[in-house]
Motif scaffolding. Structure first.
Motif, short mmCIF file in Angstrom:
data_model
loop_
_atom_site.label_atom_id
_atom_site.label_comp_id
_atom_site.label_asym_id
_atom_site.label_seq_id
_atom_site.Cartn_x
_atom_site.Cartn_y
_atom_site.Cartn_z
N TYR A 123 -1.86 -26.75 -31.12
CA TYR A 123 -0.99 -28.06 -31.22
C TYR A 123 -1.88 -29.17 -31.86
N SER A 124 -0.61 -30.12 -32.72
CA SER A 124 -1.15 -31.30 -33.19
C SER A 124 -0.35 -32.18 -32.75
N GLY A 125 -0.53 -33.53 -32.70
CA GLY A 125 0.34 -34.51 -32.04
C GLY A 125 0.02 -35.01 -30.72
N ASP A 126 0.75 -35.10 -29.64
CA ASP A 126 0.49 -35.81 -28.46
C ASP A 126 1.30 -34.57 -27.52
N PRO A 127 1.16 -34.95 -26.13
CA PRO A 127 1.91 -34.17 -25.07
C PRO A 127 3.29 -34.08 -25.33
N ALA A 128 4.02 -35.11 -25.50
CA ALA A 128 5.35 -35.49 -25.79
C ALA A 128 5.89 -34.75 -26.98
N THR A 129 5.32 -35.11 -28.27
CA THR A 129 5.71 -34.28 -29.49
C THR A 129 5.51 -32.92 -29.51
N ALA A 130 4.47 -32.37 -29.01
CA ALA A 130 3.91 -30.96 -29.09
C ALA A 130 4.56 -30.09 -27.95
N LEU A 131 4.71 -30.60 -26.87
CA LEU A 131 5.11 -29.80 -25.57
C LEU A 131 6.18 -30.44 -25.00
N GLY A 132 6.73 -31.49 -25.39
CA GLY A 132 7.72 -32.03 -24.46
C GLY A 132 7.34 -32.66 -23.10
N SER A 134 5.96 -35.74 -20.82
CA SER A 134 5.90 -37.20 -20.59
C SER A 134 4.02 -37.21 -20.48
N TYR A 135 3.62 -38.42 -20.92
CA TYR A 135 2.31 -38.88 -20.88
C TYR A 135 2.39 -40.22 -20.94
N ALA A 136 0.95 -40.69 -20.62
CA ALA A 136 0.51 -42.01 -20.73
C ALA A 136 -0.76 -41.94 -21.58
N VAL A 138 -4.20 -43.78 -21.86
CA VAL A 138 -5.06 -44.88 -21.10
C VAL A 138 -6.25 -45.21 -21.79
N GLU A 139 -7.07 -46.53 -21.19
CA GLU A 139 -8.00 -46.71 -21.79
C GLU A 139 -9.31 -46.48 -20.46
N ILE A 140 -10.28 -45.89 -20.69
CA ILE A 140 -11.33 -45.59 -19.79
C ILE A 140 -12.42 -46.46 -20.16
N PRO A 141 -13.02 -47.24 -19.25
CA PRO A 141 -14.27 -48.12 -19.49
C PRO A 141 -15.41 -47.24 -19.43
N GLY A 142 -16.02 -46.91 -20.40
CA GLY A 142 -17.37 -46.29 -20.68
C GLY A 142 -18.54 -46.99 -21.17
N GLU A 143 -19.55 -46.27 -20.96
CA GLU A 143 -20.96 -46.76 -21.15
C GLU A 143 -20.99 -47.51 -22.45
N LEU A 144 -20.52 -46.87 -23.43
CA LEU A 144 -20.42 -47.63 -24.75
C LEU A 144 -19.33 -48.21 -25.16
N GLY A 145 -18.24 -48.18 -24.50
CA GLY A 145 -17.06 -49.15 -24.78
C GLY A 145 -15.92 -48.32 -23.98
N VAL A 146 -14.72 -48.85 -24.52
CA VAL A 146 -13.45 -48.04 -24.16
C VAL A 146 -13.42 -46.77 -24.94
N LEU A 147 -12.87 -45.65 -24.08
CA LEU A 147 -12.65 -44.33 -24.19
C LEU A 147 -11.10 -44.03 -24.15
N PRO A 148 -10.55 -43.55 -25.31
CA PRO A 148 -9.17 -43.20 -25.12
C PRO A 148 -8.94 -41.88 -24.08
N GLY A 149 -7.68 -41.80 -23.78
CA GLY A 149 -7.36 -40.74 -23.06
C GLY A 149 -5.86 -40.47 -22.99
N TRP A 150 -5.35 -39.44 -22.47
CA TRP A 150 -4.02 -39.04 -22.16
C TRP A 150 -4.01 -38.67 -20.76
N VAL A 151 -3.09 -39.13 -19.99
CA VAL A 151 -2.80 -38.61 -18.63
C VAL A 151 -1.47 -38.03 -18.49
N VAL A 152 -1.25 -36.80 -18.33
CA VAL A 152 0.05 -36.10 -18.05
C VAL A 152 0.13 -36.16 -16.51
N PRO A 153 1.02 -36.80 -15.94
CA PRO A 153 1.36 -36.87 -14.36
C PRO A 153 1.48 -35.62 -13.68
N GLY A 154 1.37 -35.47 -12.60
CA GLY A 154 1.75 -34.22 -11.61
C GLY A 154 1.82 -35.10 -10.18
#
Length: 377
Positions: A123-132, A134-136, A138-154
């Motif tokens: 797949y290419s895109g994000d969970p909404a466009t590729a799979l339908g 919902s997702y958020a 998120v920004e995760i504080p990491g050792e070197l800086g902010v890490l991007p992420g997707w959270v698909v809720p459950g």
């Protein structure tokens, strides 16, 4: 005077040879340690698109093009999903081509003459466009800086932390997101150092999990802070190696309830050799590549968590790998599974390249994953 001159020439020659060896080692190790996220893995051959039409795409006839299963087909300006090889009786097929089912085009449009390669990232895109789904973001504080992420809720409080591997992106885990979502498991797909939008590694090199695992540790802390009581670490390739490190060394390792290791890089010297060779580094330089990689990054297989020691595997583990992986030798996975039959379930997938175990056999993979996860829910 002659002795001094001869000695000076010998020393100069030795220094020159040594400098040449160092330069050759750096060149060879760069081939293995500088792998941009989202680009072609060097072990994957380039194919030519001969024709693209509704439901069908014709590619150069190659062993890669004949693989069973479902893959992403990536080009410079497009990404598509391709399915199994179609029967040769379905239309005119030249002897030097292969026709696969064209399932979906995510962006761009493959055209005659385009160069492309198969990728485990269906797949290419994000969970909404590729799979339908919902997702958020998120920004995760990491050792070197902010890490991007997707959270698909459950609905459950057991989370899955999904970590891609070599040349991948956080789009790769979408191949299993629908199943994880059906099981009610929240999924966090992580971008780590070196990925697009994430901080750069200080030396610009891929450490094959040796330092990147700290970003998994940061994501583990994020999941727990946001309601996870247990976390299943799920990694592909070097992402699986990172999961092993995190499960052994994280201060929150007691929250890790299970591991899913897909094509783990356990023999890192062999992986450096394979990647360097795939970039056409001469065979004579391959030992230099390994030594240079060790010197530049501190890589050593001895640093991997030892399965029989205090840092060994201590939770139920699904290990998915196959004998046709040319990047991460599966013999290491086989030995690991045999050493802890009480905790490790091995699911073997033939005819699958690196990190493409799901792609080669989606049905069998999904069933093995379901059987493993059900007791952990």
């Amino acid at each position: 005077m002659r002795i001094a001159r001869t000695t000076a020439l010998a020393v100069t020659a030795a220094v020159g040879a040594g400098a040449a060896a160092v330069a050759a080692g750096r060149y060879a190790s760069d081939a293995a340690l500088r792998l941009p996220a989202g680009h072609r893995l060097p072990t994957e051959p380039r194919l030519t698109v001969h024709r693209a039409e509704a439901g069908r795409i014709t590619l150069t006839r190659d062993l890669a093009a004949l693989r069973p299963g479902r893959y992403g087909l990536a080009g410079r300006d497009f990404h598509a999903a391709v399915g199994p090889v179609l029967d040769r009786t379905e239309g005119d097929v030249a002897a030097d081509t292969v026709v696969r089912r064209l399932e979906r085009v995510f962006h761009g449009a493959p055209d005659t003459g385009d160069r492309a390669w198969l990728t485990p990232q269906l797949y290419s895109g994000d969970p909404a466009t590729a799979l339908g789904l919902s997702y958020a973001e998120v920004e995760i504080p990491g050792e070197l800086g902010v890490l991007p992420g997707w959270v698909v809720p459950g609905d459950r409080r057991t989370w899955v932390l999904a970590v891609h591997g070599l040349a991948g992106t956080m789009e790769h885990p979408m191949v299993v997101m629908e199943q994880l979502h059906r099981l009610g498991l929240p999924v966090l797909s992580l971008a780590y150092r070196g990925d697009k939008g994430a901080p750069r590694s200080p030396d610009g090199l891929n450490h094959l999990g040796d330092t990147e695992w700290r970003d998994v540790d940061a994501a583990l802390r994020f999941a727990v802070a946001n309601g996870a009581t247990r976390v299943i670490l799920y990694g592909w390739s070097t992402g699986a190696t990172m999961a092993l490190f995190a499960a052994a060394r994280s201060s929150l390792r007691d929250r890790v309830g299970g591991l899913v290791l897909d094509s783990p890089v356990l023999g890192r010297e062999e992986t450096v050799r394979a990647l360097a060779a795939a970039k056409h580094v001469p065979r004579a330089f391959l030992p230099l590549a390994v030594r240079a990689a060790e010197g530049r990054t501190g890589l050593s297989d001895d640093r991997l968590p030892h399965v029989g020691g205090p840092e060994g595997i201590r939770v139920p583990t699904l290990l998915v790998h196959g004998p046709d992986d040319e990047t991460a030798p599966w013999e290491y996975s086989l030995a690991l599974a045999r050493s802890r039959r009480d905790l490790i379930t091995l699911h073997t997938v033939p005819d699958a390249p690196h990190a493409a175990m799901w792609n080669a056999d989606p049905t069998g993979y999904d069933e093995a994953l379901r059987r493993f996860l059900t007791p952990l829910l």
